[in-house]
Design a protein around this motif. Structure first.
Motif, PDB file in Angstrom:
ATOM      1  N   LEU A  29       0.887  -1.317   0.105  1.00  0.00           N
ATOM      2  CA  LEU A  29      -0.083   0.028  -0.112  1.00  0.00           C
ATOM      3  C   LEU A  29       0.850   1.212  -0.027  1.00  0.00           C
ATOM      4  CD1 LEU A  29      -0.445   1.888   2.837  1.00  0.00           C
ATOM      5  CD2 LEU A  29      -1.228  -0.528   3.500  1.00  0.00           C
ATOM      6  N   ARG A  30       2.115   0.994   0.343  1.00  0.00           N
ATOM      7  CA  ARG A  30       3.201   2.364   0.566  1.00  0.00           C
ATOM      8  C   ARG A  30       3.038   3.478  -0.744  1.00  0.00           C
ATOM      9  NH1 ARG A  30       7.183   2.035   5.097  1.00  0.00           N
ATOM     10  NH2 ARG A  30       5.874   0.759   6.803  1.00  0.00           N
ATOM     11  N   PRO A  31       3.349   2.644  -1.880  1.00  0.00           N
ATOM     12  CA  PRO A  31       3.334   3.629  -3.113  1.00  0.00           C
ATOM     13  C   PRO A  31       2.118   4.322  -3.380  1.00  0.00           C
ATOM     14  CG  PRO A  31       4.255   1.415  -3.483  1.00  0.00           C
ATOM     15  CD  PRO A  31       3.654   1.237  -2.246  1.00  0.00           C
ATOM     16  N   PHE A  32       0.954   3.732  -3.172  1.00  0.00           N
ATOM     17  CA  PHE A  32      -0.390   4.297  -3.129  1.00  0.00           C
ATOM     18  C   PHE A  32      -0.454   5.409  -2.161  1.00  0.00           C
ATOM     19  CE2 PHE A  32      -0.954   0.205  -4.945  1.00  0.00           C
ATOM     20  CZ  PHE A  32      -1.593   0.426  -6.051  1.00  0.00           C
ATOM     21  N   SER A  33       0.013   5.303  -0.945  1.00  0.00           N
ATOM     22  CA  SER A  33      -0.236   6.302   0.090  1.00  0.00           C
ATOM     23  C   SER A  33       0.870   7.594  -0.410  1.00  0.00           C
ATOM     24  CB  SER A  33       0.524   5.726   1.338  1.00  0.00           C
ATOM     25  OG  SER A  33      -0.600   4.780   1.750  1.00  0.00           O
ATOM     26  N   SER A  34       2.009   7.087  -1.140  1.00  0.00           N
ATOM     27  CA  SER A  34       2.993   8.169  -1.415  1.00  0.00           C
ATOM     28  C   SER A  34       2.372   8.906  -2.305  1.00  0.00           C
ATOM     29  CB  SER A  34       4.163   7.606  -1.663  1.00  0.00           C
ATOM     30  OG  SER A  34       5.031   6.728  -0.978  1.00  0.00           O
ATOM     31  N   VAL A  35       1.607   8.633  -3.098  1.00  0.00           N
ATOM     32  CA  VAL A  35       0.971   9.504  -4.351  1.00  0.00           C
ATOM     33  C   VAL A  35       0.004  10.508  -3.329  1.00  0.00           C
ATOM     34  CG1 VAL A  35      -0.538   9.623  -6.045  1.00  0.00           C
ATOM     35  CG2 VAL A  35       1.159   7.741  -6.028  1.00  0.00           C
ATOM     36  N   LEU A  36      -0.738   9.821  -2.538  1.00  0.00           N
ATOM     37  CA  LEU A  36      -1.709  10.939  -1.851  1.00  0.00           C
ATOM     38  C   LEU A  36      -1.180  11.818  -0.931  1.00  0.00           C
ATOM     39  CD1 LEU A  36      -4.364   8.026  -0.751  1.00  0.00           C
ATOM     40  CD2 LEU A  36      -4.462   9.768  -2.525  1.00  0.00           C
ATOM     41  N   LEU A  37      -0.002  11.291  -0.346  1.00  0.00           N
ATOM     42  CA  LEU A  37       0.809  12.163   0.487  1.00  0.00           C
ATOM     43  C   LEU A  37       1.470  13.456  -0.265  1.00  0.00           C
ATOM     44  CD1 LEU A  37       2.236   9.630   3.089  1.00  0.00           C
ATOM     45  CD2 LEU A  37       0.544  11.785   3.613  1.00  0.00           C
TER      46      LEU A  37
END
Length: 479
Positions: free
Chosen positions: A155-163
């Motif tokens: 999930l971390r790359p998806f969260s990175s986009v949102l952040l």
């Protein structure tokens, strides 16, 4: 009234950088509130139903599996910083090669965490001196938690986009809701005989809800088609990502090593009861530092965007204001800890855990040092000062290792507390002070508005005097 509502609306709109900052900050505080409530409720629940040793075991499992996430090796921090440009430009197709390569790496990292956690659980139990009566349950619990962390790692790359887009506020709110549900599930687990596994079931609920809402958030940005437009994983991207990530990895890797060494020394010297005592005693300071750290966390993408678009001077001015607020607040909160930390611990644990009075001054100092250190380390990443990003965490760890060695051989809880508070921060603050001066031609202190400088100096001076009084009382009691 209408003007006030209009002003507040402009402060919270997602169409401006300031609005996104306040939305992200507000959402992060909602999640932090839920996490705080979770820890405040689960600790007395475990103490009531299972006792202090089981509490120490649960805290160790949670800490060590968190340390395993150091295999991320700076990938998440690097991704947030490097995603800012394409995300701000609204060009997911340009981000696709890097995103897909990052996702592939995250999947491999998650598999490695699950494998290492399962394969090394017995060794971990031996190193941390888990009592034989609890060792079997510890191994099962540690293995299960490692698998869970590994499964949710992608999930971390998806969260990175949102952040990077400063659009993580809804995720914070949803995560807070499921964390509250996990608290209820943990309590229910003890009632129906699941024991500590009710808390693990809550972790499963939280982990998979985070994964779902991270993907959903990117989909709502209409980025998913562009991010997955064809197979764009290229071998040359892995080398670039590795070089940049390893530079950002220095801080989390050495922070993990610091945590592992600290918990190992603590458990060896004072047992699982000592692990529980330190975590409970320092809890208020840790939570307060998390509250203040959100100021830096929520503004990171916005300040990085200013640097990327050539407005570095504006970024420094705004950053100085944030640092002023954070340092002034940390000084005031440290004073509150002097008076309220001891009764808070007594009420929280129903008097079952005895925290030394003198130690509350030290955890207040830990709050001050944490925020000061964080201000410098975040500025290094915003300005992309590679040398400081890479080397300062290593310097911190070397200093900490020496202090922990002294604490181990000298013994005594007071020696351990002093080493745990001072040694992770002092060397890094000194080194980053020089790095900031060389990188910007200014001191971070000069960027702080004058009114905050006066407040910060007054609070820090007063706190130092309180420390001298605390030391005098402690020495008088030893006679």
């Amino acid at each position: 009234m209408k003007k006030t509502l209009t002003y507040l609306g402009s402060m919270l709109t997602k169409n401006t950088r300031t609005g996104r900052f306040f939305r992200t900050l507000g959402g992060s505080y909602i999640l932090l509130g839920a996490a705080t409530l979770y820890s405040f409720l689960t600790i007395p629940i475990i103490l009531h139903y299972a006792g202090q040793e089981t509490l120490g075991m649960w805290l160790l499992v949670s800490q060590i599996t968190t340390y395993l996430t150091a295999i991320d090796a700076g990938l998440t921090h690097s991704s947030i910083r490097q995603f800012v440009g394409p995300v701000a430009a609204g060009q997911p197709s340009k981000l696709a090669p890097r995103f897909q390569s990052t996702l592939a790496i995250a999947v491999v990292q998650g598999f490695a965490i699950a494998l290492v956690g399962c394969g090394g659980s017995g060794l971990v139990a031996q190193i941390w001196g888990i009592p034989l009566i609890l060792r079997g349950e510890f191994i099962l619990l540690f293995s299960a938690q490692s698998i869970l962390v590994g499964l949710t790692f992608p999930l971390r790359p998806f969260s990175s986009v949102l952040l990077a887009a400063q659009r993580f506020a809804p995720n914070y709110i949803w995560n807070a809701f499921f964390l509250a549900a996990a608290t209820f599930l943990g309590w229910l687990g003890f009632l129906i005989g699941w024991g500590i596994w009710g808390l693990f079931a809550g972790n499963v609920l939280v982990g998979f809800s985070q994964l779902f809402f991270a993907i959903r958030g990117v989909a709502k940005m209409n980025f998913l088609p562009g991010l997955f437009s064809g197979w764009q994983i290229r071998s040359k991207d892995f080398g670039l990502i590795a070089r940049e990530s390893l530079s950002f990895a220095s801080a989390p890797l050495f922070a993990t090593a610091t945590g592992l060494l600290q918990s190992s020394v603590l458990s060896r010297l004072f047992g699982l009861e000592g692990v529980a005592l330190w975590n409970v005693g320092a809890k208020a300071a840790v939570i307060l530092s998390q509250i203040l750290s959100k100021l830096f966390e929520s503004s990171f993408s916005g300040f990085s965007e200013l640097v990327e678009t050539g407005r570095r001077d504006l970024m420094l001015v705004r950053f100085g204001q944030v640092v002023g607020w954070a340092l002034a607040a940390s000084g005031g909160l440290a004073f509150l800890l002097l008076f309220f930390n001891d009764p808070f611990i007594s009420i929280w644990t129903s008097g079952k855990m005895l925290w030394p009075e003198w130690a509350s001054w030290w955890v207040g100092l830990m709050l001050l040092l944490t925020i000061s250190h964080l201000a410098f380390s975040e500025s290094m990443k915003m300005l992309v000062l590679w040398s400081a990003i890479r080397t300062t965490p290593a310097l911190d760890f070397c200093f900490f290792s020496c202090a922990m060695g002294i604490a181990f051989f000298v013994g005594g809880f007071s020696v351990f507390v002093a080493a745990a508070v001072l040694s992770p921060f002092v060397a890094g603050i000194c080194a980053n002070t020089l790095a900031f001066q060389r990188g910007t031609g200014r001191s971070l202190w000069s960027l702080i508005p004058k009114r905050f400088q006066v407040v910060v100096l007054s609070l820090f001076t007063g706190y130092s005097m309180a420390g001298l009084l605390s030391l005098a009382n402690y020495l008088a009691g030893k006679r």
